[in-house]
Write an enzyme that holds these catalytic residues in place. Structure first.
Site, PDB file in Angstrom:
ATOM      1  N   TYR A 139       0.822  -1.209   0.000  1.00 56.89           N
ATOM      2  CA  TYR A 139       0.000   0.000   0.000  1.00 56.89           C
ATOM      3  C   TYR A 139       0.860   1.264   0.000  1.00 56.89           C
ATOM      4  O   TYR A 139       0.514   2.261  -0.623  1.00 56.89           O
ATOM      5  CB  TYR A 139      -0.931   0.022   1.216  1.00 56.89           C
ATOM      6  CG  TYR A 139      -2.207  -0.762   1.004  1.00 56.89           C
ATOM      7  CD1 TYR A 139      -3.177  -0.313   0.107  1.00 56.89           C
ATOM      8  CD2 TYR A 139      -2.450  -1.937   1.702  1.00 56.89           C
ATOM      9  CE1 TYR A 139      -4.352  -1.022  -0.083  1.00 56.89           C
ATOM     10  CE2 TYR A 139      -3.622  -2.655   1.510  1.00 56.89           C
ATOM     11  CZ  TYR A 139      -4.579  -2.193   0.625  1.00 56.89           C
ATOM     12  OH  TYR A 139      -5.741  -2.886   0.432  1.00 56.89           O
ATOM     13  N   GLU A 146       3.939 -30.307  14.674  1.00 57.59           N
ATOM     14  CA  GLU A 146       3.146 -29.723  13.586  1.00 57.59           C
ATOM     15  C   GLU A 146       1.925 -28.950  14.096  1.00 57.59           C
ATOM     16  O   GLU A 146       1.659 -27.851  13.642  1.00 57.59           O
ATOM     17  CB  GLU A 146       2.691 -30.840  12.620  1.00 57.59           C
ATOM     18  CG  GLU A 146       1.784 -30.346  11.482  1.00 57.59           C
ATOM     19  CD  GLU A 146       1.332 -31.479  10.549  1.00 57.59           C
ATOM     20  OE1 GLU A 146       1.804 -32.618  10.702  1.00 57.59           O
ATOM     21  OE2 GLU A 146       0.495 -31.208   9.671  1.00 57.59           O
ATOM     22  N   ASP A 148       2.038 -35.332  11.475  1.00 56.77           N
ATOM     23  CA  ASP A 148       1.102 -36.370  11.052  1.00 56.77           C
ATOM     24  C   ASP A 148       1.782 -37.319  10.082  1.00 56.77           C
ATOM     25  O   ASP A 148       2.673 -36.918   9.330  1.00 56.77           O
ATOM     26  CB  ASP A 148      -0.093 -35.741  10.314  1.00 56.77           C
ATOM     27  CG  ASP A 148      -1.092 -35.087  11.250  1.00 56.77           C
ATOM     28  OD1 ASP A 148      -1.067 -35.394  12.462  1.00 56.77           O
ATOM     29  OD2 ASP A 148      -1.889 -34.274  10.765  1.00 56.77           O
TER      30      ASP A 148
END
Lengths: 370, 370
Positions: free
Chosen positions: A103, A199, A251
């Site tokens: 911006y 995780e 996982d």
């Protein structure tokens, strides 16, 4: 690191910005040459896997970005705008987000209807170009990314002058900021013997509630899924400066395994920063595709691989940085069994099984992948 | 709150679990009636807006969940399983995630191929049923959601026995955990005069770096976008227990405005918890749809509304809890102008404009919506 050291780093980065994006162009003008910058290519074609260092890296291919090439004028102008904004930012001593930078550099050009940028998708790659070409981390350009993740353990840190004892951070922990460079974060008293990178935040919560880090004398950190830059960088710094081994707990699915690979070897997207973000020594401690049998977990807590999972596993097997025998064995076993396993599946034994039994056993028996 | 008070709360929740999901069924058996539970309906048809309290709430409609109704047997069994797991959890003194609870209650039924649950989508609504029907927050059932968000400011807290001075939390801050109930988090020394809730973590970073909370004597907190339960609940508790006004700073788009409405009045999804999560006194301090003119922001930092934005604005205008004149004016103006405005757009003035000028002026001039 004190204020003067921080200013020195700032001066060095500004010097490089000036050389690359200012003086080189002035030299063009003096020589009456066309204005042009040599920019290192950040595409797949320039990504290499450094076998010796075990890191995904950028090669040395460059291409020119010329002012008088109609197809490059816009990006040439944008490059100088962003480089200049970074210089001002460093001089101001403040940091800002990459969205905010977008911006602050976006404006109308003269009396035209052209804007300097139309969307952040235009300014982000230029920030990456600048990082690569002056060999500075985004954080050294005073730019912040999103932050997520938390950390606790047997370590005291200084964050922006505040001493924070990570042994006394309750259930919440210290929120890992986006910029964890030595000018912001310093390490003090450390008794920990290793770092456990987890995780998922809810699983980290289990480890914190059970005071795993106290019992096993370590530091636990999570990155809320795919870890943000701040988390990767603080893990890297703890490994290098505090000489702590890093264990990664994810996982048992291709996404978890990929997170491990990113922590260890870096990623294609940030290939140019592997050397400062990745930990080639990081160890994969679980979940392994063989854990279901080893810990007699019932079939109903496994999840069938879907097509996306299978496709991803095959992709990973094709990467040249996934060719280690043990890695291939894990992924091929996952594919053969046709199921994945989440960390929370260990709760089918009991909710504290992961902290009381699983992790301590894995560490004691040195059951990890390198 | 000390351990004994915590145990008392646990006992009370267990008592209610037993009454609702145990004794009621034993009474059925004794009377030789069919086993059946009365469950409060959690559907749109039972959602009301309490005009006096200015809160979205659940009505009093119930429906029966019967064991001998073939269509309800499965969910009846699941309800008792989850209620029982919560009871064990509270007795163990541990907390766990809703995903972990799913795994710990998932198992094979006898010698059949049926599982108690096939996916977490089955156990989550039952947790909500239990919360509603015994009037306990999920956190009182010892269940954790995902956590995100961070907090710093003129306040000292105790988190799980650790004293944490939120004035000395560096650039990262205290990571707000999922469970912030009085048995985990207590408030100590507070000098702050208000709480500033900020939608985005990178904008929160600006406020923290500029030590806004020190200059303006307040507490700043963010929830990483749509705030998680922990952040909403800690904001509510600071409002109630520390008597601090809450100011909400969000993007000027329908999603930002919706976040404000959720902090203030609650949401449909968690209608049953509005009374404990929502702050009807919360004030909307920006960005307003009129800020572009007021602060002479250039057109090129606005973003055109897309179809999704327009649809969402129209939906909000139809909710009966969006009928306040000033709210409608904001949303209608947004629609009329056809543009939205992000917090970072204020950087087009300068990166510290939001902390040096915008917010202080808004507060001084009391320019907010109630």
């Amino acid at each position: 690191m004190d204020k003067s050291t921080r200013e020195e780093i700032g001066k060095e980065v500004i010097k490089r910005l000036k050389e690359k994006f200012g003086e080189a162009l002035i030299a063009n003008l003096k020589e009456e040459e066309a204005l042009s910058l040599d920019i290192i290519v950040r595409a797949f074609s320039n990504i290499i896997f450094d076998e010796r260092e075990q890191l995904i890296k950028l090669g040395s291919k460059t291409q020119s970005r010329a002012f008088f090439n109609v197809g490059q004028t816009r990006v040439f102008m944008q490059t100088l705008l962003v480089a200049n904004a970074c210089k001002s930012l460093i001089e101001s001593g403040k940091t800002t987000s990459i969205r905010s930078l977008y911006y602050s550099t976006k404006h109308n050009i003269g009396n035209t209807k052209e804007n300097t940028f139309e969307e952040q998708g235009e300014s982000n790659p230029i920030i990456e170009d600048i990082e690569v070409n002056i060999n500075a981390l985004r954080e050294e350009l005073h730019l912040r990314a999103n932050s997520k993740g938390a950390m606790v353990g047997n370590l005291t840190i200084i964050d922006s002058g505040d001493e924070i004892d990570l042994r006394k951070m309750g259930s919440g922990g210290w929120a890992v900021p986006s910029i964890v460079e030595p000018h912001t974060i310093q390490f003090k008293k450390c008794d920990a013997k290793f770092v456990l990178f987890i995780e998922k935040d809810t699983v980290w919560g289990r480890f914190n509630e059970d005071k795993f880090w106290k019992k096993h004398n370590c530091i636990i950190v999570h990155g809320g899924g795919q870890p943000p830059r701040g988390v990767r960088r603080v893990v890297k710094r703890m490994h290098e400066e505090l000489k702590l081994p890093i264990y990664v707990l994810v996982d048992n699915d291709p996404w978890g395994f990929y997170i491990y690979s990113v922590v260890k070897q870096g990623s294609m997207k940030l290939a140019y920063e592997s050397a400062r973000m990745a930990v080639p020594d990081a160890k994969f401690i679980g979940l392994s595709s063989y854990d279901q049998e080893k810990y007699t977990l019932p079939d109903e807590v496994t999840i069938k691989l879907n097509d996306g999972d299978k496709k991803r596993i095959k992709e990973l097997l094709n990467y040249k940085w996934f060719q280690k025998k043990e890695w291939r064995k894990e992924l091929e076993s996952m594919l053969k069994k046709g199921v994945k396993l989440e960390l929370e599946a260990l709760s089918s034994k009991n909710i504290a099984f992961i902290t009381d039994t699983y992790l301590p056993e894995k560490i004691e028996r040195k059951e990890w992948l390198s």
